[in-house]
Scaffold this motif. Structure first.
Motif, mmCIF file in Angstrom:
data_model
loop_
_atom_site.group_PDB
_atom_site.id
_atom_site.type_symbol
_atom_site.label_atom_id
_atom_site.label_comp_id
_atom_site.label_asym_id
_atom_site.label_seq_id
_atom_site.Cartn_x
_atom_site.Cartn_y
_atom_site.Cartn_z
ATOM 1 N N ARG A 3 0.827 -1.214 0.000
ATOM 2 C CA ARG A 3 0.000 0.000 0.000
ATOM 3 C C ARG A 3 0.861 1.265 0.000
ATOM 4 O O ARG A 3 0.629 2.190 -0.772
ATOM 5 N N THR A 4 1.840 1.294 0.852
ATOM 6 C CA THR A 4 2.672 2.489 0.996
ATOM 7 C C THR A 4 3.368 2.869 -0.303
ATOM 8 O O THR A 4 3.430 4.037 -0.666
ATOM 9 N N TYR A 5 3.884 1.872 -1.009
ATOM 10 C CA TYR A 5 4.647 2.148 -2.226
ATOM 11 C C TYR A 5 3.832 1.908 -3.494
ATOM 12 O O TYR A 5 4.385 1.909 -4.588
ATOM 13 N N ASP A 6 2.537 1.709 -3.330
ATOM 14 C CA ASP A 6 1.640 1.513 -4.464
ATOM 15 C C ASP A 6 2.155 0.424 -5.408
ATOM 16 O O ASP A 6 2.273 0.609 -6.615
ATOM 17 N N ILE A 7 2.475 -0.736 -4.834
ATOM 18 C CA ILE A 7 3.003 -1.868 -5.594
ATOM 19 C C ILE A 7 1.937 -2.376 -6.555
ATOM 20 O O ILE A 7 0.778 -2.554 -6.186
ATOM 21 N N GLU A 8 2.340 -2.638 -7.785
ATOM 22 C CA GLU A 8 1.400 -3.089 -8.807
ATOM 23 C C GLU A 8 1.409 -4.595 -9.008
ATOM 24 O O GLU A 8 0.544 -5.137 -9.694
ATOM 25 N N CYS A 9 2.393 -5.279 -8.411
ATOM 26 C CA CYS A 9 2.508 -6.727 -8.562
ATOM 27 C C CYS A 9 3.381 -7.242 -7.428
ATOM 28 O O CYS A 9 4.363 -6.597 -7.063
ATOM 29 N N LEU A 10 3.045 -8.411 -6.869
ATOM 30 C CA LEU A 10 3.859 -8.997 -5.809
ATOM 31 C C LEU A 10 4.554 -10.234 -6.364
ATOM 32 O O LEU A 10 3.909 -11.117 -6.940
ATOM 33 N N ILE A 11 5.873 -10.272 -6.201
ATOM 34 C CA ILE A 11 6.671 -11.423 -6.617
ATOM 35 C C ILE A 11 7.275 -12.027 -5.363
ATOM 36 O O ILE A 11 8.031 -11.367 -4.652
ATOM 37 N N THR A 12 6.942 -13.284 -5.081
ATOM 38 C CA THR A 12 7.496 -13.942 -3.895
ATOM 39 C C THR A 12 8.799 -14.630 -4.272
ATOM 40 O O THR A 12 8.975 -15.081 -5.396
ATOM 41 N N GLY A 13 9.694 -14.737 -3.306
ATOM 42 C CA GLY A 13 10.963 -15.426 -3.503
ATOM 43 C C GLY A 13 11.267 -16.342 -2.344
ATOM 44 O O GLY A 13 12.406 -16.617 -2.036
ATOM 45 N N TRP A 14 10.234 -16.837 -1.684
ATOM 46 C CA TRP A 14 10.426 -17.713 -0.529
ATOM 47 C C TRP A 14 9.291 -18.727 -0.494
ATOM 48 O O TRP A 14 8.386 -18.684 -1.319
ATOM 49 N N ASP A 15 9.359 -19.655 0.426
ATOM 50 C CA ASP A 15 8.384 -20.745 0.499
ATOM 51 C C ASP A 15 7.034 -20.209 0.951
ATOM 52 O O ASP A 15 6.776 -20.027 2.132
ATOM 53 N N ILE A 16 6.160 -19.985 -0.009
ATOM 54 C CA ILE A 16 4.910 -19.276 0.208
ATOM 55 C C ILE A 16 3.857 -20.079 0.971
ATOM 56 O O ILE A 16 2.864 -19.506 1.388
ATOM 57 N N TRP A 17 4.066 -21.356 1.145
ATOM 58 C CA TRP A 17 3.054 -22.131 1.876
ATOM 59 C C TRP A 17 3.346 -22.183 3.378
ATOM 60 O O TRP A 17 2.571 -22.736 4.139
ATOM 61 N N LEU A 18 4.433 -21.589 3.826
ATOM 62 C CA LEU A 18 4.728 -21.543 5.258
ATOM 63 C C LEU A 18 3.689 -20.685 5.982
ATOM 64 O O LEU A 18 3.095 -19.783 5.397
ATOM 65 N N ASP A 19 3.517 -20.937 7.261
ATOM 66 C CA ASP A 19 2.557 -20.165 8.055
ATOM 67 C C ASP A 19 2.785 -18.667 7.937
ATOM 68 O O ASP A 19 1.844 -17.887 7.878
ATOM 69 N N ALA A 20 4.067 -18.272 7.909
ATOM 70 C CA ALA A 20 4.401 -16.849 7.866
ATOM 71 C C ALA A 20 3.939 -16.174 6.575
ATOM 72 O O ALA A 20 3.890 -14.955 6.501
ATOM 73 N N ALA A 21 3.562 -16.944 5.565
ATOM 74 C CA ALA A 21 3.167 -16.368 4.270
ATOM 75 C C ALA A 21 1.663 -16.397 4.040
ATOM 76 O O ALA A 21 1.195 -15.969 2.981
ATOM 77 N N GLN A 22 0.900 -16.861 5.000
ATOM 78 C CA GLN A 22 -0.528 -17.052 4.762
ATOM 79 C C GLN A 22 -1.308 -15.750 4.583
ATOM 80 O O GLN A 22 -2.432 -15.760 4.103
#
Length: 167
Positions: A3-22
């Motif tokens: 929100r702060t930087y008005d991101i237009e797309c999110l690219i993950t680079g880590w294990d997205i199924w971990l609890d921390a990524a939910q």
């Protein structure tokens, strides 16, 4: 940050199924932005945790053919790309033996100090394959004699990380 930087797309680079990524799925839905997910797969068939996540991805990046095949076999309908972690072996191939021999001769003459650096998390060591790294280092030391006196392998990792390999 999105929100702060008005991101237009999110690219993950880590294990997205971990609890921390939910939080990622509800967040990208709320912000109405595309999700490009780098996916690591360790088993076949795919874990339900991965399946639950990938159905919300717009694009998937696979670090290996195995991951690519597993995700396409599971029926993912979005865009999927294979981008290797390391080296594209269809382009980069081992040198011919005569070039290797010439390089060995050249290196013996120069005999400089050499520091190899490995920088990665020390988690789930079988995935990071420290054993292969150490074996490759041994081959280097064996095949280039002056390395055994002047080369150092520096592993930048956290030896106290949960599930870590004690180095």
């Amino acid at each position: 940050y999105c929100r702060t930087y008005d991101i237009e797309c999110l690219i993950t680079g880590w294990d997205i199924w971990l609890d921390a990524a939910q939080y990622i799925i509800p967040m990208v839905k709320r912000l109405n932005i595309p999700l490009i997910a780098h996916i690591t797969v360790n088993s076949s068939p795919l874990s339900p945790l991965i399946m639950r996540f990938i159905e919300h991805c717009d694009y998937i990046i696979c670090p290996s053919r195995f991951v690519y095949n597993e995700i396409t076999s599971a029926g993912f309908v979005g865009d999927i790309y294979h981008i290797p972690h390391f080296v594209d072996t269809s382009i980069f191939k081992p040198l011919p033996q005569d070039e290797i021999d010439e390089m060995k001769k050249r290196l013996k003459v120069e005999e400089k100090e050499f520091i190899g650096v490995n920088c990665m998390r020390n988690r789930t060591p079988f995935q990071k394959n420290f054993a292969a790294l150490f074996h490759a280092w041994k081959i280097l030391l064996t095949n280039i004699p002056f390395f055994s006196k002047s080369a150092i392998l520096l592993c930048l990792t956290d030896p106290e990380e949960q599930g870590s390999l004690r180095l």
